[in-house]
Scaffold this motif. Structure first.
Motif, PDB file in Angstrom:
ATOM      1  N   GLU A   1       3.430   6.387 -11.595  1.00  0.00           N
ATOM      2  CA  GLU A   1       4.736   5.889 -12.515  1.00  0.00           C
ATOM      3  C   GLU A   1       6.033   5.892 -11.574  1.00  0.00           C
ATOM      4  OE1 GLU A   1       5.174   8.899 -15.684  1.00  0.00           O
ATOM      5  OE2 GLU A   1       3.161   8.020 -16.662  1.00  0.00           O
ATOM      6  N   SER A   2       5.998   6.605 -10.604  1.00  0.00           N
ATOM      7  CA  SER A   2       7.571   6.528  -9.606  1.00  0.00           C
ATOM      8  C   SER A   2       7.242   5.285  -8.540  1.00  0.00           C
ATOM      9  CB  SER A   2       7.477   7.605  -8.886  1.00  0.00           C
ATOM     10  OG  SER A   2       6.386   7.771  -7.774  1.00  0.00           O
ATOM     11  N   PRO A   3       8.379   4.816  -8.542  1.00  0.00           N
ATOM     12  CA  PRO A   3       8.616   3.776  -7.547  1.00  0.00           C
ATOM     13  C   PRO A   3       7.844   4.024  -6.059  1.00  0.00           C
ATOM     14  CG  PRO A   3      10.551   3.847  -8.580  1.00  0.00           C
ATOM     15  CD  PRO A   3       9.732   5.259  -8.885  1.00  0.00           C
ATOM     16  N   GLU A   4       7.674   3.017  -5.253  1.00  0.00           N
ATOM     17  CA  GLU A   4       6.860   3.251  -4.089  1.00  0.00           C
ATOM     18  C   GLU A   4       7.815   3.692  -2.817  1.00  0.00           C
ATOM     19  OE1 GLU A   4       3.827   1.237  -2.822  1.00  0.00           O
ATOM     20  OE2 GLU A   4       3.271   0.317  -4.516  1.00  0.00           O
TER      21      GLU A   4
ATOM     22  N   LEU B   1       5.269  11.796   8.177  1.00  0.00           N
ATOM     23  CA  LEU B   1       6.539  11.206   8.271  1.00  0.00           C
ATOM     24  C   LEU B   1       6.207   9.703   8.118  1.00  0.00           C
ATOM     25  CD1 LEU B   1       8.743  13.270  10.603  1.00  0.00           C
ATOM     26  CD2 LEU B   1       8.895  12.858   8.380  1.00  0.00           C
ATOM     27  N   LEU B   2       5.214   9.370   8.135  1.00  0.00           N
ATOM     28  CA  LEU B   2       4.667   7.946   8.057  1.00  0.00           C
ATOM     29  C   LEU B   2       5.050   7.490   6.481  1.00  0.00           C
ATOM     30  CD1 LEU B   2       1.002   7.391   9.103  1.00  0.00           C
ATOM     31  CD2 LEU B   2       3.039   6.488  10.015  1.00  0.00           C
ATOM     32  N   SER B   3       5.333   8.556   5.572  1.00  0.00           N
ATOM     33  CA  SER B   3       5.873   8.037   4.246  1.00  0.00           C
ATOM     34  C   SER B   3       7.055   8.961   3.992  1.00  0.00           C
ATOM     35  CB  SER B   3       4.736   8.161   3.057  1.00  0.00           C
ATOM     36  OG  SER B   3       5.316   8.385   1.719  1.00  0.00           O
ATOM     37  N   ASN B   4       7.896   8.356   3.000  1.00  0.00           N
ATOM     38  CA  ASN B   4       9.226   9.132   2.683  1.00  0.00           C
ATOM     39  C   ASN B   4       8.897  10.388   1.450  1.00  0.00           C
ATOM     40  OD1 ASN B   4      11.011   8.488   4.589  1.00  0.00           O
ATOM     41  ND2 ASN B   4      11.506   6.482   3.367  1.00  0.00           N
ATOM     42  N   GLN B   5       7.748   9.985   1.084  1.00  0.00           N
ATOM     43  CA  GLN B   5       7.022  10.769  -0.089  1.00  0.00           C
ATOM     44  C   GLN B   5       5.976  11.782   0.051  1.00  0.00           C
ATOM     45  OE1 GLN B   5       7.072   8.161  -3.393  1.00  0.00           O
ATOM     46  NE2 GLN B   5       9.346   7.668  -3.442  1.00  0.00           N
TER      47      GLN B   5
ATOM     48  N   MET C   1       0.799  -1.179   0.057  1.00  0.00           N
ATOM     49  CA  MET C   1      -0.035  -0.084  -0.229  1.00  0.00           C
ATOM     50  C   MET C   1       1.122   1.155   0.137  1.00  0.00           C
ATOM     51  SD  MET C   1      -3.077   1.208   2.695  1.00  0.00           S
ATOM     52  CE  MET C   1      -1.954   1.392   4.136  1.00  0.00           C
ATOM     53  N   ARG C   2       0.637   1.979  -0.860  1.00  0.00           N
ATOM     54  CA  ARG C   2       1.269   3.436  -0.880  1.00  0.00           C
ATOM     55  C   ARG C   2       0.706   4.362  -0.061  1.00  0.00           C
ATOM     56  NH1 ARG C   2       4.270   5.859  -5.654  1.00  0.00           N
ATOM     57  NH2 ARG C   2       3.589   4.380  -6.964  1.00  0.00           N
ATOM     58  N   VAL C   3       1.299   5.162   0.773  1.00  0.00           N
ATOM     59  CA  VAL C   3       0.899   6.092   1.797  1.00  0.00           C
ATOM     60  C   VAL C   3       1.268   7.319   1.445  1.00  0.00           C
ATOM     61  CG1 VAL C   3       0.580   6.704   4.178  1.00  0.00           C
ATOM     62  CG2 VAL C   3       0.759   4.442   3.712  1.00  0.00           C
ATOM     63  N   ILE C   4       0.480   8.250   1.134  1.00  0.00           N
ATOM     64  CA  ILE C   4       0.561   9.454   0.562  1.00  0.00           C
ATOM     65  C   ILE C   4       0.020  10.724   1.563  1.00  0.00           C
ATOM     66  CG2 ILE C   4       0.252  11.096  -1.457  1.00  0.00           C
ATOM     67  CD1 ILE C   4      -0.084   8.867  -3.176  1.00  0.00           C
ATOM     68  N   PRO C   5       0.768  11.136   2.543  1.00  0.00           N
ATOM     69  CA  PRO C   5       0.180  12.205   3.264  1.00  0.00           C
ATOM     70  C   PRO C   5       0.225  13.499   2.646  1.00  0.00           C
ATOM     71  CG  PRO C   5       2.004  11.023   4.281  1.00  0.00           C
ATOM     72  CD  PRO C   5       2.018  10.583   2.893  1.00  0.00           C
ATOM     73  N   ILE C   6      -0.775  14.395   2.635  1.00  0.00           N
ATOM     74  CA  ILE C   6      -0.407  15.652   2.110  1.00  0.00           C
ATOM     75  C   ILE C   6      -0.863  16.872   3.170  1.00  0.00           C
ATOM     76  CG2 ILE C   6      -1.975  17.102   0.131  1.00  0.00           C
ATOM     77  CD1 ILE C   6      -2.698  14.540  -1.297  1.00  0.00           C
TER      78      ILE C   6
ATOM     79  N   GLU D   1      16.500   9.155   2.616  1.00  0.00           N
ATOM     80  CA  GLU D   1      15.526   8.426   2.103  1.00  0.00           C
ATOM     81  C   GLU D   1      14.102   9.269   2.152  1.00  0.00           C
ATOM     82  OE1 GLU D   1      15.113   5.371   5.044  1.00  0.00           O
ATOM     83  OE2 GLU D   1      16.620   4.033   3.955  1.00  0.00           O
ATOM     84  N   PHE D   2      14.277  10.303   2.864  1.00  0.00           N
ATOM     85  CA  PHE D   2      12.909  11.388   2.941  1.00  0.00           C
ATOM     86  C   PHE D   2      13.071  12.273   1.878  1.00  0.00           C
ATOM     87  CE2 PHE D   2      11.441  15.245   5.140  1.00  0.00           C
ATOM     88  CZ  PHE D   2      10.162  14.765   5.126  1.00  0.00           C
ATOM     89  N   ARG D   3      12.245  12.183   1.088  1.00  0.00           N
ATOM     90  CA  ARG D   3      12.182  12.901  -0.209  1.00  0.00           C
ATOM     91  C   ARG D   3      10.651  13.475  -0.262  1.00  0.00           C
ATOM     92  NH1 ARG D   3      16.763  13.357   0.080  1.00  0.00           N
ATOM     93  NH2 ARG D   3      18.210  12.527  -1.083  1.00  0.00           N
TER      94      ARG D   3
END
Length: 382
Positions: free
Chosen positions: A298-301, A135-139, A1-6, A220-222
């Motif tokens: 399209e980007s990796p996870e 910060l749950l996700s690096n992206q 699952m990809r997590v996306i915080p906004i 890793e944080f991007r």
């Protein structure tokens, strides 16, 4: 699952609009999406989605975590998209305790078996609970607008995210943690600016193990940037200010996902209780959302970290898209006028609203200049 915080450094920059319409774009591409309104205390994501005000949400569930979490997950009219409402009438809902935060995160991550993408629409500001969710996700995605205050607050949010990352990397009692506490206290007194590149050599010297742990997490944080509410191509240039500040003062690399122009149709879509990607998929704003959604898919996870060239390319691509979209915006307004969808009166009102926005920006600029002048004057006295 990809997590996306906004997230956003301040309110009013269109964060919920981006969250809702990205969720729709992902679902329309066959992804199983859950959209969670975590702007607790100021929840309005249901309005952007065109939902009725929820009877229950995360806030009410947090009041009794023994109840089934699935009870607060609602289906939407978009196939593949589910929605978790927040609460804005529960006292203290915006300030989660550590236990509440851990319990909520656990339940959200348990959705991975039946979810491809989890979007977290976070509250504005830099409260610790918001930073931890980001910060749950690096992206994670930071949404800003070209206004001076929005840009400053976007940078402040990223700065606080990096320092939160640093604190979580240094165990209490270690030389690195003690040094960070000392610098933080001196900085809060106005005696020292907290610049990561200046702090790292001292941390490496006194606590190599903690230094290595933080450097790995920072690499890793991007986080990714979206510049919303753009009126003309030069507005998009302020993204470079955020990038330069992050690289110079935080040792942080950020990626640019693109720009979104103001679209007069958005207000009509909102009043019609429809997300703009459903109300008018071919609108300028909708097409920008779809373009950004494609880049994300399209980007990796989560373990993906773009290199320097990819980051540079992302900013150059955003600049090019800003120019192309501006030409499309002009053609779009002409089409609206000729088709009768937009009257001359509407155009006049649009110009007036932009003039008010420009006036507001001028006042904000003058306020910032006044603060800087006073700060410089005080510095010279010292």
């Amino acid at each position: 699952m990809r997590v996306i915080p906004i997230a956003s450094g301040k309110g009013g920059v269109g964060k919920s609009l981006v969250s809702a319409n990205l969720g729709i774009a992902f679902a329309q591409n066959g992804k199983r999406v859950v959209l969670a309104d975590l702007d607790l205390g100021a929840s309005n994501l249901h309005l952007v989605l065109g939902h009725q005000a929820p009877q229950t949400g995360i806030g009410t569930w947090l009041g009794n975590t023994k109840t089934n979490f699935s009870n607060v997950i609602a289906d939407t009219d978009v196939r593949g998209l589910r929605f978790i409402p927040g609460d804005n009438e529960i006292p203290g809902a915006a300030n989660l305790t550590l236990f509440q935060r851990k319990t909520l995160v656990k339940k959200l991550l348990e959705l991975k078996e039946e979810t491809d993408i989890l979007i977290l629409d976070l509250g504005a500001g830099t409260h610790q609970s918001i930073l931890d969710l980001f910060l749950l996700s690096n992206q994670g995605i930071i949404v800003s607008a070209p206004a001076v205050t929005a840009v400053l607050n976007a940078y402040v949010f990223l700065k606080n995210s990096v320092f939160r990352l640093m604190y979580s990397s240094f165990a209490k009692g270690t030389p690195a943690h003690n040094y960070l506490e000392k610098v933080r206290k001196e900085g809060s007194g106005g005696h020292q600016k907290l610049y990561i590149p200046k702090m790292l050599p001292e941390i490496e010297k006194t606590d190599p193990a903690s230094h290595e742990k933080f450097i790995k997490r920072l690499e890793e944080f991007r986080p990714r940037l979206i510049m919303n509410m753009v009126d003309e191509p030069k507005d998009a240039d302020v993204a470079m200010k955020i990038r330069r500040s992050c690289e110079e003062y935080l040792d942080l690399k950020i990626e640019h996902l693109g720009v979104i122009y103001r679209d007069v149709v958005q207000d009509t879509a909102l009043s019609s209780r429809l997300p703009i990607t459903l109300y008018k998929p071919q609108s300028l704003l909708s097409q920008a959302i779809y373009r950004i959604a494609d880049k994300i898919m399209e980007s990796p996870e989560d373990d993906y970290a773009p290199d320097a060239k990819q980051i540079e390319d992302s900013f150059q691509e955003a600049e090019m898209e800003a120019e192309i979209d501006f030409d499309s915006k002009m053609e779009y307004i002409e089409d609206l006028l000729h088709s009768g969808a937009m009257s001359n009166g509407d155009l006049i009102e649009t110009v007036k609203s932009q003039q008010l926005e420009i006036s507001k920006l001028k006042k904000e600029n003058n306020f910032i200049k006044l603060k800087l002048t006073r700060a410089m004057h005080q510095g010279f006295k010292v």
